[in-house]
Design an enzyme around this catalytic site. Structure first.
Site: not given
Length: 149
Positions: A28-29
């Site tokens: 995820a970012y």
């Protein structure tokens, strides 16, 4: 500065028989903008935070800094990330003196298969396996940060 020189390709044929290893990945970012990304990745029993810069115009190399972090911290950080996750299985596929990392995406991106090869320079030659398809290096549609949706 750490530098990544990478080319990406779609996969058009069967590569799995050549794979020597597989890794389950969730990423995820924390941050995405046109100049940089900050990613959290859990890969089997390991976890990393990675910062990547944008490649300069007309180039495929870019800055990349990756640091191993405790898996428990990674799971907590993923909860703080932007909406969306990348779920994929990565296969290591040797080809001559190089290694292709072939990502088979799951979930929202089911059916997408992308092969990446890291090179020492943009003009370095490598053997193109028969299962390698169209090159998509530099095409934003195939950046992992764009696939979280």
């Amino acid at each position: 500065m750490a530098t990544e020189t990478e080319r990406k390709f779609l996969v058009k044929g069967d590569f799995i028989e050549y794979a020597t290893k597989s890794i389950n990945i969730v990423q995820a970012y924390l941050f995405i903008d046109p100049l940089k990304t900050v990613r959290i990745r859990v890969a089997d029993e390991n976890a990393y935070i990675t910062i990547k810069s944008k490649a300069k115009e007309g180039q495929i190399s870019r800055g990349e800094w990756e640091f191993r972090i405790p898996v428990e911290d990674a799971h907590e950080l993923i909860d703080l990330c932007l909406p969306g996750r990348i779920i994929k299985t990565r296969y290591h596929v040797p080809s001559g003196e190089h290694l292709f990392e072939v990502d088979v995406f799951h979930g929202k991106n089911e059916g997408l298969i992308i092969a990446e090869i890291e090179l020492d320079s943009a003009d370095e030659t490598f053997i193109r396996p028969e299962w390698l398809g169209e090159e998509v290096t530099g095409n934003p549609a195939y950046y992992n940060s764009m696939l979280i949706g």
